[in-house]
Design an enzyme around this catalytic site. Sequence first.
Site, PDB file in Angstrom:
ATOM      1  N   HIS A 266       0.843  -1.207   0.000  1.00  0.00           N
ATOM      2  CA  HIS A 266       0.000   0.000   0.000  1.00  0.00           C
ATOM      3  C   HIS A 266       0.879   1.258   0.000  1.00  0.00           C
ATOM      4  CE1 HIS A 266      -3.695   2.281   1.222  1.00  0.00           C
ATOM      5  NE2 HIS A 266      -2.774   3.109   1.687  1.00  0.00           N
ATOM      6  N   GLU A 267       1.806   1.311   0.945  1.00  0.00           N
ATOM      7  CA  GLU A 267       2.639   2.513   1.059  1.00  0.00           C
ATOM      8  C   GLU A 267       3.589   2.630  -0.131  1.00  0.00           C
ATOM      9  OE1 GLU A 267       1.458   4.507   3.018  1.00  0.00           O
ATOM     10  OE2 GLU A 267       0.351   3.203   4.401  1.00  0.00           O
ATOM     11  N   HIS A 270       1.831   4.658  -2.738  1.00  0.00           N
ATOM     12  CA  HIS A 270       1.927   6.098  -2.466  1.00  0.00           C
ATOM     13  C   HIS A 270       3.315   6.616  -2.839  1.00  0.00           C
ATOM     14  CE1 HIS A 270      -1.881   6.766  -0.484  1.00  0.00           C
ATOM     15  NE2 HIS A 270      -1.659   5.861   0.454  1.00  0.00           N
ATOM     16  N   GLU A 296      -4.576   7.528  -3.149  1.00  0.00           N
ATOM     17  CA  GLU A 296      -5.094   6.269  -2.631  1.00  0.00           C
ATOM     18  C   GLU A 296      -5.392   5.294  -3.771  1.00  0.00           C
ATOM     19  OE1 GLU A 296      -4.710   6.038   0.471  1.00  0.00           O
ATOM     20  OE2 GLU A 296      -5.751   4.183   0.967  1.00  0.00           O
TER      21      GLU A 296
HETATM   22 ZN    ZN Z   1      -3.080   5.198   1.793  1.00  0.00          ZN
END
Ligand code: ZN
Length: 509
Positions: A266-267, A270, A296
């Site tokens: 997830h990170e 980003h 996101e």
């Molecule tokens: Zn996030």
Amino acid sequence: MEDTRLADLRRRLAEVADLEKAASLLSWDQQTMMPRAGAAARAEQLATLRRVAHERLASAELGLLLDALVDREQSLPPDSDEASLIRVARADHEKARRVPAELRAEMTRAGSLARNVWLEARARADFGLLLPHLELNVELCRRYADCFEHQGSPYDALLDIYEAGRTGAEVQAVFDRLKAELRPLIATVLEHSEAVEHDFLHGYFPPEGQRGAAMSLLELLGFDPASWRLDPTAHPFAMSGAPTDIRITTRFDSSHLTESLFMAMHEFGHGLYEHQVSPALWRSPLGRGASLGLHESQSRLWENLVGRSRGLWRMLLPRLRAAFPQQLAHVELEDFYRAVNRVELSPIRARADEATYNLHVILRFELERELFDGSLAVRDLPEAWNASMENYLGVTVPDASQGVLQDVHWAAGLFGYFPTYALGNVMSAQIWERALEQIPTLGDRLTPEDIAALRDWLGERLHRHGRKLTPRETLERAVGSDLDPGPYLAYLRSKFGEIYGLQLEPAAA
Ligand code: ZN
């Protein structure tokens, strides 16, 4: 003459960008390295940096300079880096000018202090401890919203910080469609939950082994130690000091095998967005992602569309088996794939699967709107939270630490932030649909070359533009249409229909 003014503008904006990045690094440090007793001093340091950055952005000199550059802007193609810089800087300046620097500093200070109180309140499941801080945050956010001529709800002014150009009503319409479809889908899938085994994901997995697995995974995705770092934290996040300085974090829970891996992916999403912004836009207001929702969309794309796919685990499971042979020696790819996609009710958003996740977000969004339209008092939040959790997911919240206190956002003063999580999910599927058209091999036979092709495609279609275009234009340029929950809902129906052996039909419109 013109060029001197443009150079002056660039210099001033670069200073603002430097101050903001320095503040981000202090915040990264607070969440990863700082001893807890450093909190009071850190709150002041952050407030100072943010206040000075704000004053420079709002300054009359900058306003005059922007006025003097109107002709120059109009002589350039709107898409050019220069015209975009002048246009976006003007919008940022106009927005900043309305907000007193002291209010900006107070919001930062209050959020930074409350973050530490939240840690304690959550540990003790004591909402009362955080209550005065939350009341202050809501009051400050209200004062912030009042700096703008918001039609209707002050909430729109808050949402605009994170997802510029969208309103609460527009987001509610998208969420209503998600609710209508997801509630029956979840109910149907849960009737068949015994079809998916997952015991092997739970047990004892030493953090060192997890860290090794996370690094191996991240390097496969494109994590380059020359520009990236991975550190442990309580509440994972990504931060960039520059496109060449990407900090991501994850949490190593020794009782769960994959949580740290999905959080890291997830990170990574980003981080990659920030990493691939065009170098021409660095040290300027254009040098970051277009909105939190688009951000996101990138984290959820890597975490779910890539991360929870058969193709990824076909590559990765052998490595994970080597790291945890006792637990995984006999686990087949198909069982692993099903386990990491299991739908399961939980009171915790960060642990939620793809089907239930959005209801966690919608619940928060609706409570936020009630807080700011005045129909809900801060002290009544826990009760409203628990009732909503019961209503949407049928989950009874055991205590406040697993309920209203589970997330840091409200303590940090971030109201209007939550909906960007579900908007990101919606956009991630729209973007993935386009990516599959261009890179058809992104399926069950995924290779490292496909991953590299996806990175490049995202860079070209989305990342490199940074903040040059509005969030809506950025999405339209990437996928050819505005926000549309259709592809996301179709993706969930198809994926969970296959895993659970069900025919999941679209809800009547
Ligand atoms: Zn996030």
